[in-house]
Design an enzyme around this catalytic site. Structure first.
Site, PDB file in Angstrom:
ATOM      1  NE  ARG A   1      -3.316  -2.242   3.088  1.00  0.00           N
ATOM      2  CZ  ARG A   1      -4.641  -2.263   3.035  1.00  0.00           C
ATOM      3  NH1 ARG A   1      -5.297  -1.164   2.708  1.00  0.00           N
ATOM      4  NH2 ARG A   1      -5.312  -3.355   3.330  1.00  0.00           N
TER       5      ARG A   1
ATOM      6  N   GLY B   1      -7.223   7.124  -1.322  1.00  0.00           N
ATOM      7  CA  GLY B   1      -7.682   6.586  -2.596  1.00  0.00           C
ATOM      8  C   GLY B   1      -6.958   7.112  -3.813  1.00  0.00           C
TER       9      GLY B   1
ATOM     10  CG  MET C   1      -0.716   7.727  -4.660  1.00  0.00           C
ATOM     11  SD  MET C   1       0.694   8.190  -3.659  1.00  0.00           S
ATOM     12  CE  MET C   1      -0.051   8.447  -2.064  1.00  0.00           C
TER      13      MET C   1
ATOM     14  NE  ARG D   1      -7.099   7.522   5.982  1.00  0.00           N
ATOM     15  CZ  ARG D   1      -7.128   7.057   4.747  1.00  0.00           C
ATOM     16  NH1 ARG D   1      -6.008   6.959   4.057  1.00  0.00           N
ATOM     17  NH2 ARG D   1      -8.265   6.688   4.169  1.00  0.00           N
TER      18      ARG D   1
ATOM     19  CG  HIS E   1     -13.227   7.183  -4.434  1.00  0.00           C
ATOM     20  ND1 HIS E   1     -13.716   8.029  -5.416  1.00  0.00           N
ATOM     21  CD2 HIS E   1     -11.915   7.457  -4.324  1.00  0.00           C
ATOM     22  CE1 HIS E   1     -12.722   8.761  -5.872  1.00  0.00           C
ATOM     23  NE2 HIS E   1     -11.624   8.432  -5.240  1.00  0.00           N
TER      24      HIS E   1
ATOM     25  NE  ARG F   1     -16.912  46.474  -4.486  1.00  0.00           N
ATOM     26  CZ  ARG F   1     -16.788  45.180  -4.156  1.00  0.00           C
ATOM     27  NH1 ARG F   1     -15.800  44.474  -4.654  1.00  0.00           N
ATOM     28  NH2 ARG F   1     -17.638  44.602  -3.353  1.00  0.00           N
TER      29      ARG F   1
ATOM     30  NE  ARG G   1     -12.968  51.416  -5.989  1.00  0.00           N
ATOM     31  CZ  ARG G   1     -12.897  50.215  -6.567  1.00  0.00           C
ATOM     32  NH1 ARG G   1     -11.783  49.501  -6.447  1.00  0.00           N
ATOM     33  NH2 ARG G   1     -13.919  49.718  -7.218  1.00  0.00           N
TER      34      ARG G   1
ATOM     35  CD  GLU H   1      -6.304  50.819  -7.679  1.00  0.00           C
ATOM     36  OE1 GLU H   1      -6.936  49.816  -8.055  1.00  0.00           O
ATOM     37  OE2 GLU H   1      -6.835  51.898  -7.363  1.00  0.00           O
TER      38      GLU H   1
ATOM     39  N   GLY I   1      -4.956  47.509  -3.171  1.00  0.00           N
ATOM     40  CA  GLY I   1      -5.885  46.871  -4.108  1.00  0.00           C
ATOM     41  C   GLY I   1      -5.135  45.822  -4.891  1.00  0.00           C
ATOM     42  CB  THR I   2      -3.852  42.513  -3.867  1.00  0.00           C
ATOM     43  OG1 THR I   2      -5.078  42.059  -3.290  1.00  0.00           O
ATOM     44  CG2 THR I   2      -2.945  43.069  -2.778  1.00  0.00           C
ATOM     45  CG  ASN I   3      -8.753  42.171  -6.885  1.00  0.00           C
ATOM     46  OD1 ASN I   3      -8.252  41.229  -6.282  1.00  0.00           O
ATOM     47  ND2 ASN I   3      -9.982  42.589  -6.661  1.00  0.00           N
ATOM     48  CG  ASP I   4      -6.904  47.115 -10.809  1.00  0.00           C
ATOM     49  OD1 ASP I   4      -7.363  46.102 -11.377  1.00  0.00           O
ATOM     50  OD2 ASP I   4      -7.465  48.222 -10.860  1.00  0.00           O
TER      51      ASP I   4
END
Length: 896
Positions: free
Chosen positions: A96, A105, A107, A341, A457, A563, A619, A764, A785-788
């Site tokens: 196993r 499940g 491997m 486990r 499973h 926004r 904003r 940003e 502004g981590t998107n832009d």
């Protein structure tokens, strides 16, 4: 073994629970249980280092591995009194996988290894049961040929089904010895006639070598790689191989096999929860080919074994201080443990188990908070079936994983994966799932199976991913060929809509409405603990009073991003907004803005009331103006249609009306063309609009301050924070701050009030982060502004990168989608630099983040580490951010 030779193999008695990285979770736990005196069949573990060597060296074993394996095998043979390949007293083995992080499940496993045409006779004599021995050999040939030699299992299943059809009840347990002998001949014929495979190996040592290789190879199989990608598990860990003495649950009706959890993995209830099958092997339970019995029924079948098992589950849970997932076999009335486990669990179960174990004294509060994965909380917020909805129940199965989901039926995992990539919602429907279906399960909204139990499973994988699952819906009759399932009088085709209720096991016809669930007292308790432990504050992104109220209910400590552009959509508002955009003079523009002022002011009044006593970051207008206008393509299409109608106008008046409409549309088209930009994301938007049209900034600032004055007069504690977007040069912020301050003072003068407010900016753009010390001179706060910032730093368009980002992630060019998980090495360094430089110029500068990353656990941890004050995220991710922030604090504390 030579002194300088690396140790690749450990007997169970030589390992321990601290060696997970080397022995894998399964091997470490088997070693731990062996040394604790629990009934574990003897065996040995081949290390994860050996797997990594094998993967890196063209599938070659490292030097010394095979010799060490044979030496360990000899030790096991001595312990058990049997020998591998002995024709009179044969030792059989299971082989196993077992990675350091559980991958259930994903491997490969081989059972009954060591059987051949000669040893099967020895097993028959040894057990006194020829039928059992032949059945074990039949199983081994099919499993070995499929797992190790790559021959499709369907070929063997067709043979088996043909013989089962000849029995009275159509079950494999009804097959006679003579039938099993015929099946074995047919199985070997399939293997030996396969042009791509060698003959079935009769040498048990060759079988063992090939099985070890197959397990190592499965580490880089598709389902394992997909699982690691989804669960963010490193490819470099490798898997150990556990070689263990076989014990047999299929030696008669006093034998059996099962899987159990020390607590309910769906609800967290403190009762042993599991299933077993008599006269069966382990794959029968997991594969779902037979529907098992509840573990509680074992008390009726064999009270002695049941009581021993319950005592062991209590012992294991106390030892590991966590809920355990245990595999066991009963051989001729004797209990053996094959694995323990840490058990996979739903979000609801994780919360309840953590809180209960703290209250039971098994763990402390800090451990309890660390036990729940932040993303598990997302499962608690999943929809449930609307109790007021009209429903048609097609059938009912087992409630294998909670939550409700609706989607279109797909019977094929490849098709499901494709449909999801095309943007469709899919429910995967299968007889039962296998690990090879994993890629289709990943994108599916939910999983429905006709067979299998609560530990099948499908059930285990769905719970791990937080997806609803209904298993063992035995009334379903599925025809893959026609793409249809029938239940009663209903015929459901591929593409038809159904809804699953994974909490009750119901399968419902059509697209049924869902509602959000209520959160339990345990959830509130856990969140209280988390809030006491975290430093980082958590706000929400909300654009209206309703969203603000929802956010506050989830524990938001303010609004980090409101926004304002979202307030201008809606027919009445949009027409006035377009009037302002299309105005050709400042006076005309100001006249339109005066119409928008009271509307915008009222929106802010509602938000301030919802956030009484908490800060609200608003904003100012950010997107380019053309986003509020009809698209160029739509206008051209409308003009073409109008011109066609003119040609067929029946009256002069109709024609004139159409011509006037054409003229208006034509003027609008020209304005749209005038405002069109080649790259609007980097064009005339954000503070650049306010710089060119200061009257826009002035109106919005006035609406904010007037709303604040109104609610303050009503006794509301208001804390407005006005955020200037898209600043790249400090002079932009200096200019816009002056406009805001003048408008604010005018409004405060009219209302005769004093009011504390803040003015800051959204960081940003890379230049703003690089020159943050200059920008900070004009700012009371920064919000990243981590998107832009991600788009402008990586040069990636969030809207277009989906075409290639999955390929980049699959090939490890990028570890994650940078729009979902903050790119800490690149974008993160700009955030860190901007924070440090900003505070070097203004020590008390408040710093937060308001992109989508504000609710992503890894990104929240990064924000804590660099000393931010708060994160802001969507309302439904606020609890996730709260927990992630607490865990970041605890990790920092523990590291010290």
């Amino acid at each position: 073994m030579a002194k300088d030779q690396e140790k690749w193999v450990f007997l169970f008695r030589d390992g321990n629970g601290t060696m997970r990285a080397t022995l894998g979770g399964k091997g470490a736990n088997l070693s731990e249980m062996t040394n604790a005196g629990l009934p574990v069949p003897p065996g040995f573990v081949i290390t994860t280092d050996a797997c990594n060597y094998y993967s890196a060296n063209d599938h070659e074993f490292p030097e010394g591995l095979w010799d060490q394996s044979k030496a360990a095998l000899a030790d096991v043979e001595k312990q058990i009194g049997k020998k591998l390949g002995d024709t009179k007293n044969p030792l059989l083995l299971s082989v196993r996988s077992g990675a350091p992080i559980s991958m259930p499940g994903m491997m490969d496993t081989v059972l009954n290894l060591g059987l051949n045409d000669d040893t099967v006779k020895g097993l028959a004599d040894q057990s006194g049961d020829e039928r059992f021995a032949l059945d074990a050999y039949r199983r081994f040939i099919g499993m070995f040929a499929n797992i190790v030699m790559g021959i499709s299992m369907s070929k063997f299943e067709r043979v088996l089904e043909r013989f089962k059809a000849q029995t009275e009840n159509g079950r494999d347990t009804d097959l006679s010895s003579d039938q099993l002998k015929e099946i074995i001949v047919a199985y070997k014929k399939i293997v030996n006639s396969d042009p791509d495979s060698p003959d079935f190996p009769q040498d048990p040592y060759l079988q063992l070598q090939m099985a070890i290789s197959a397990v190592f190879t499965s580490w880089n199989g598709r389902r394992a790689k997909d699982y690691r990608r989804v669960n963010k598990i490193a490819d470099t860990l490798g898997t150990a191989v556990n070689v263990q003495t076989m014990v047999f649950g299929n030696m008669g009706w006093d034998s059996g096999t099962g899987v159990a959890f020390t607590r309910n993995p769906s609800t967290g209830e403190n009762v042993v929860y599991g299933e077993y099958l008599l006269n069966a092997q382990g794959e029968d339970v997991v594969a779902g080919t037979r529907t098992p019995e509840s573990i509680q029924k074992l008390q009726e079948e064999n009270k002695k074994v049941y009581d021993q098992f319950i005592e062991i589950t209590e012992r294991l849970e106390k030892h590991y201080s966590d809920m355990q997932d245990i595999e066991f076999t009963i051989e001729k009335g004797t209990l053996y443990l094959l694995q323990t486990r840490t058990g996979k669990r739903t979000g609801a179960a994780a919360v309840k188990i953590a809180v209960d174990m703290v209250e039971e004294g098994l763990i402390d509060k800090e451990t309890g908070v660390m036990r729940v994965g932040p993303n598990q909380l997302d499962q608690l917020l999943h929809p449930m079936i609307d109790p007021d909805a009209e429903i048609t129940v097609l059938t009912k199965g087992l409630p294998a994983s909670p939550g409700a989901a609706t989607g279109q039926v797909s019977f094929d995992p490849d098709e499901a994966e494709r449909l999801v990539e095309e943007g469709n919602k899919v429910i995967l429907v299968r007889h039962e799932t296998s690990p090879d279906d994993f890629h289709g399960m990943v994108g599916a909204e939910a999983i429905l199976t006709a067979r299998g139990g609560m530990t099948s499973h499908a059930a285990v994988v769905a719970r791990g991913m937080g997806k609803p699952c209904v298993a063992g819906a035995g009334e379903l009759h599925i025809d893959y060929g026609q793409g249809i399932f029938t239940v009663g009088d209903h015929r459901i085709r591929s593409g038809d809509w159904i809804t699953l209720d994974g909490s009750t096991g119901r399968v419902l016809l059509g697209n049924v409405d869902t509602v959000q669930p209520e959160l339990s007292g345990d959830f509130e308790t856990l969140m209280e603990w988390a809030d006491d432990m975290r430093r980082l504050r958590v706000r929400a992104n909300a654009d209206n009073g309703h969203d603000a109220t929802v956010a506050r209910d989830f524990g938001a400590e303010g609004i980090g991003l409101c926004r304002t552009e979202h307030m201008f959509f809606g027919d009445e508002r949009l027409s006035v907004m377009r009037e302002m955009i299309l105005a050709e003079t400042t006076a005309a523009r100001e006249q339109a803005l005066e119409k928008l002022l009271p509307v915008q002011r009222q929106d802010f009044v509602e938000i301030f009331k919802s956030m009484d006593g908490l800060p609200v970051t608003i904003r100012l207008l950010d997107p380019p103006l053309h986003e509020f206008l009809p698209s160029h393509e739509d206008l051209q299409s409308e003009l073409a249609e109008l011109k066609l109608r003119v040609q067929h106008a029946s009256t002069y008046n109709d024609m004139n009306a159409l011509l006037r409409e054409i003229a208006e549309k034509d003027d609008l088209l020209k304005q749209v063309e005038r405002l069109q930009e080649a790259n609007p994301m980097l064009g005339h938007r954000g503070c650049r609009l306010g710089f060119v049209y200061p009257e826009v900034t002035r109106m919005q600032a006035r609406a904010i301050i007037e709303a604040a004055c109104i609610v303050k007069g009503e006794g509301v504690t208001v804390m407005p924070e006005i955020m200037i977007p898209l600043v790249s040069v400090d002079a932009e912020l200096e200019n816009q701050r002056a406009v805001v301050e003048k408008a604010a003072q005018d409004a405060l003068g009219e209302y005769g009030m004093d009011l504390d407010y803040m003015i800051g900016t959204m960081i940003e753009l890379p230049r703003a982060a690089l020159t943050a010390d200059d920008v900070a001179k004009h700012a009371d706060f920064f919000s990243f502004g981590t998107n832009d910032l991600t788009q402008t730093t990586l040069g990636l368009s969030r809207d277009d990168s989906a075409r290639f980002l999955p390929y980049y992630i699959e090939h490890k060019v990028l570890p994650e989608d940078p729009f979902q998980v903050l790119d800490q090495e690149g974008v993160g360094q700009l955030v860190k630099m901007g924070t440090e430089k900003g505070r070097s110029a203004k020590k008390d500068l408040k710093v937060g983040i308001c992109g989508e990353h504000g609710g992503e656990p890894q990104s929240v941890g990064f924000c804590h580490d660099i000393g931010m004050d708060y994160v802001s995220c969507s309302p439904f991710r606020v609890p996730i951010a709260r927990l992630a922030a607490a865990q970041a604090s605890l990790r920092e504390k523990n590291s010290k």
